[in-house]
Write an enzyme that holds these catalytic residues in place. Structure first.
Site, PDB file in Angstrom:
ATOM      1  N   CYS A 162       0.774  -1.291   0.088  1.00  0.00           N
ATOM      2  CA  CYS A 162       0.031   0.060   0.158  1.00  0.00           C
ATOM      3  C   CYS A 162       0.879   1.258  -0.170  1.00  0.00           C
ATOM      4  O   CYS A 162       0.337   2.392  -0.002  1.00  0.00           O
ATOM      5  CB  CYS A 162      -0.996   0.132   1.362  1.00  0.00           C
ATOM      6  SG  CYS A 162      -1.960  -1.548   1.229  1.00  0.00           S
ATOM      7  N   HIS A 294      -3.028   7.984   5.779  1.00  0.00           N
ATOM      8  CA  HIS A 294      -3.196   6.471   5.270  1.00  0.00           C
ATOM      9  C   HIS A 294      -4.775   6.072   5.646  1.00  0.00           C
ATOM     10  O   HIS A 294      -5.375   5.626   4.796  1.00  0.00           O
ATOM     11  CB  HIS A 294      -2.348   5.522   5.767  1.00  0.00           C
ATOM     12  CG  HIS A 294      -2.101   4.279   4.957  1.00  0.00           C
ATOM     13  ND1 HIS A 294      -2.132   4.330   3.699  1.00  0.00           N
ATOM     14  CD2 HIS A 294      -2.372   3.246   5.441  1.00  0.00           C
ATOM     15  CE1 HIS A 294      -1.963   3.015   3.271  1.00  0.00           C
ATOM     16  NE2 HIS A 294      -2.110   2.242   4.425  1.00  0.00           N
ATOM     17  N   GLU A 305      -1.906   5.363  13.408  1.00  0.00           N
ATOM     18  CA  GLU A 305      -1.682   6.463  12.724  1.00  0.00           C
ATOM     19  C   GLU A 305      -1.844   7.681  13.572  1.00  0.00           C
ATOM     20  O   GLU A 305      -1.028   8.640  13.654  1.00  0.00           O
ATOM     21  CB  GLU A 305      -2.301   6.503  11.389  1.00  0.00           C
ATOM     22  CG  GLU A 305      -2.015   7.642  10.441  1.00  0.00           C
ATOM     23  CD  GLU A 305      -2.493   7.743   9.292  1.00  0.00           C
ATOM     24  OE1 GLU A 305      -3.351   6.880   8.684  1.00  0.00           O
ATOM     25  OE2 GLU A 305      -1.983   8.538   8.254  1.00  0.00           O
ATOM     26  N   LYS A 326      -9.916   7.704   1.412  1.00  0.00           N
ATOM     27  CA  LYS A 326     -10.162   6.451   1.024  1.00  0.00           C
ATOM     28  C   LYS A 326     -11.624   6.464   1.330  1.00  0.00           C
ATOM     29  O   LYS A 326     -12.223   5.496   0.702  1.00  0.00           O
ATOM     30  CB  LYS A 326      -9.345   5.531   1.870  1.00  0.00           C
ATOM     31  CG  LYS A 326      -8.069   5.347   1.410  1.00  0.00           C
ATOM     32  CD  LYS A 326      -7.423   4.001   2.374  1.00  0.00           C
ATOM     33  CE  LYS A 326      -5.861   4.196   1.716  1.00  0.00           C
ATOM     34  NZ  LYS A 326      -4.600   5.223   2.314  1.00  0.00           N
ATOM     35  N   HIS A 331      -9.738   2.032  -1.243  1.00  0.00           N
ATOM     36  CA  HIS A 331      -8.234   1.825  -1.004  1.00  0.00           C
ATOM     37  C   HIS A 331      -7.727   1.491  -2.296  1.00  0.00           C
ATOM     38  O   HIS A 331      -7.994   0.077  -2.631  1.00  0.00           O
ATOM     39  CB  HIS A 331      -8.062   1.014   0.248  1.00  0.00           C
ATOM     40  CG  HIS A 331      -6.631   0.796   0.570  1.00  0.00           C
ATOM     41  ND1 HIS A 331      -5.410   1.139  -0.217  1.00  0.00           N
ATOM     42  CD2 HIS A 331      -6.024   0.534   1.663  1.00  0.00           C
ATOM     43  CE1 HIS A 331      -4.324   0.930   0.422  1.00  0.00           C
ATOM     44  NE2 HIS A 331      -4.410   0.370   1.606  1.00  0.00           N
ATOM     45  N   PHE A 390       1.605  -2.925   4.873  1.00  0.00           N
ATOM     46  CA  PHE A 390       1.570  -4.151   5.255  1.00  0.00           C
ATOM     47  C   PHE A 390       3.268  -4.488   5.037  1.00  0.00           C
ATOM     48  O   PHE A 390       3.658  -3.991   4.108  1.00  0.00           O
ATOM     49  CB  PHE A 390       0.996  -5.240   4.400  1.00  0.00           C
ATOM     50  CG  PHE A 390      -0.604  -5.504   5.017  1.00  0.00           C
ATOM     51  CD1 PHE A 390      -0.914  -4.723   6.063  1.00  0.00           C
ATOM     52  CD2 PHE A 390      -1.370  -6.411   4.245  1.00  0.00           C
ATOM     53  CE1 PHE A 390      -2.393  -4.979   6.584  1.00  0.00           C
ATOM     54  CE2 PHE A 390      -2.626  -6.563   4.759  1.00  0.00           C
ATOM     55  CZ  PHE A 390      -3.142  -5.871   5.706  1.00  0.00           C
TER      56      PHE A 390
END
Lengths: 402, 86
Positions: A162, A294, A305, A326, A331, A390
């Site tokens: 990502c 994010h 975050e 998002k 996403h 990830f």
């Protein structure tokens, strides 16, 4: 060191087929998440996504070229055309020889892989189309973009889940800043909304059944999207000498690795990436007005975050605007940072901050100003764009008004 | 092997423990099953019993599926197996 500016932007994403339409959607808080319309959707438990609807490849490409173009490469090419057109650049001579293309993607031509596995394994076919390999390779998008504009400098695809697009754009930024190239095309593309592409995500049990609600107490997971965004990164002096319209300055880039867990984010790794981006840009925390988070809408990311932003910004964190777009475009996985950079450009160019849509109830663990449910007209001087992937791969870009 | 033993065997495999060392009253967290291993355990139970377990890692507290202890998990799996047969 040289300064780097953005002189062109283009996109195809679930909200719109261009930058102007995307800005309008961000400003209106329009959500492109809806019922998933793909083959075999009845075999999925996840039945929503942010799709690029009514995509007609033959409107953009000659028929004989289409067998070579996976959907992700199609998105990248159309976005690149818009970006190059806006930049006004013509690539010939030394400029063509040094300009390259770095694009992020996580799945590459995943739809092509899925279609052909289906035909071989499920349908028992013993022959596939001769162009399966050049169509599915992750580097097909940068290759086709390089061919379309005769860009003969350094080109490749970059994959960090990502964070792919942010890593790609960070690298392109460093290449222009260091003098390796005067101009680079960069961004990312993703198109994994197919049975196999969604089934894999379904297995991880992190997908929302109904909506993407970043930072909301009621958030219950992420929603996939698809699309691309491509930008022209250019040496500031080069752009100024030719009288180009400058959209914003790419001021700094920070990247770190958590080195801890393959799926769970680390607050410390994210905080270090933001700190490095600020230092690289020569920006103080108080100069940042907006962070494009994010903000995946998962329990783990949004909490971690928020803590990372508080670590880096201290008391300044309460003054910051932080939103996750998002909630509107979904996403885009490896393409997400590129489309999200548009929200940063919009803030710097038009003084409008894109909202976090779908926000229902405050979460004490996510107690930032997330610009809930409505865009806001505020002038900001500098912004950050976060991507935390990830595997603990973090990439943060810093942009500044020019 | 009855259902209870089968569930415990699946848990033991995931937790890398001997089935005899698993106390039914134990919370799952005490078995050393972290969030990723829990997702894998749910998958292993679905495969073992051919059931679909309603589990969202983002929403573990709010779920109707009780994961508080080994005993609760046995009961929940038993319930889903019975529903499938009905």
């Amino acid at each position: 060191m040289r300064r780097v500016v953005i002189t062109g932007a283009g996109t195809v994403n679930p909200l719109a087929m261009d930058v102007a339409g995307t800005y309008a959607a961000f400003a209106a808080g329009r959500c492109a998440i809806g019922p998933l319309l793909i083959r075999d959707v009845d075999r999925l438990s996840v039945k929503i996504a942010a799709q690029v609807h009514d995509w007609q490849p033959e409107q953009h490409f000659e028929r004989q070229r289409l067998p070579l173009l996976d959907r992700f490469a199609q998105f990248a090419l159309v976005a690149a055309r818009q970006a190059v057109a806006q930049s006004g650049l013509r690539f010939e001579g030394a400029l063509a020889d040094t300009t390259g293309v770095v694009l992020g993607t996580a799945g590459g031509g995943l739809t092509t892989t899925d279609d052909n596995y289906r035909s071989v394994y499920a349908e028992g076919k013993s022959r596939v189309h001769p162009f399966v390999v050049p169509k599915l390779m992750s580097s097909a998008a940068p290759s086709h973009v390089s061919m379309e504009f005769t860009l003969r400098g350094p080109s490749f695809a970059l994959s960090s889940a990502c964070a792919s697009s942010n890593h790609a754009m960070g690298l392109a930024f460093q290449m222009v800043r260091s003098g390796l190239a005067d101009v680079m095309l960069t961004g990312g593309a993703e198109a994994m909304l197919c049975l196999g592409g969604i089934k894999a995500w379904e297995g991880l049990r992190v997908m929302s059944p109904d909506a993407c609600r970043p930072f909301s107490l009621t958030r219950n997971g992420m929603v996939q999207g698809e699309g691309a965004a491509v930008f022209v990164f250019e040496d500031f002096d080069h752009a100024r000498a030719r009288g180009a319209v400058i959209l914003a300055e790419v001021a700094g880039f920070g990247m770190t690795s958590d080195a801890s867990d393959i799926v769970m984010p680390s607050t410390e790794g994210a905080a270090r990436a933001m700190t490095i981006a600020l230092k690289d840009a020569g920006l103080a925390p108080e100069q940042i007005g907006y962070i494009n988070a994010h903000g995946t809408g998962t329990a783990a990311n949004d909490r971690s975050e928020t803590a990372a932003i508080r670590t880096v910004f201290g008391t300044q964190a309460d003054r910051l605007m932080v939103s996750s777009t998002k909630s509107m475009h979904g996403h885009l996985i490896g393409g997400t940072g590129a489309v999200e950079l548009l929200a940063c450009l919009m803030a710097l160019q038009t003084d409008v901050i894109a909202p976090t849509m779908g926000f229902e109830t405050p979460d004490p663990d996510c107690n930032l100003d997330v610009v809930p449910n409505e865009a806001r007209a505020v002038r900001v001087e500098a912004v950050l764009s976060n991507a935390f992937a990830f595997g603990g791969l973090n990439a943060v870009l810093a942009l500044r008004r020019i | 092997m009855d259902l209870r033993q089968h569930v415990i065997a699946v848990l033991a495999e995931q937790a890398m423990l001997d089935p005899g060392d698993i106390d039914p009253a134990q919370p799952l967290a005490d078995l050393g099953i972290d969030s990723l291993a829990l997702v894998e355990t749910i998958f292993a139970l679905e495969e073992a019993f051919d059931i679909s377990i309603p589990f969202n890692a983002n929403d573990a507290q709010a779920m109707s599926f009780d994961l508080s202890s080994v005993e609760a998990l046995v009961a929940a799996v038993s319930d889903l197996v019975a529903k499938k047969a009905a």
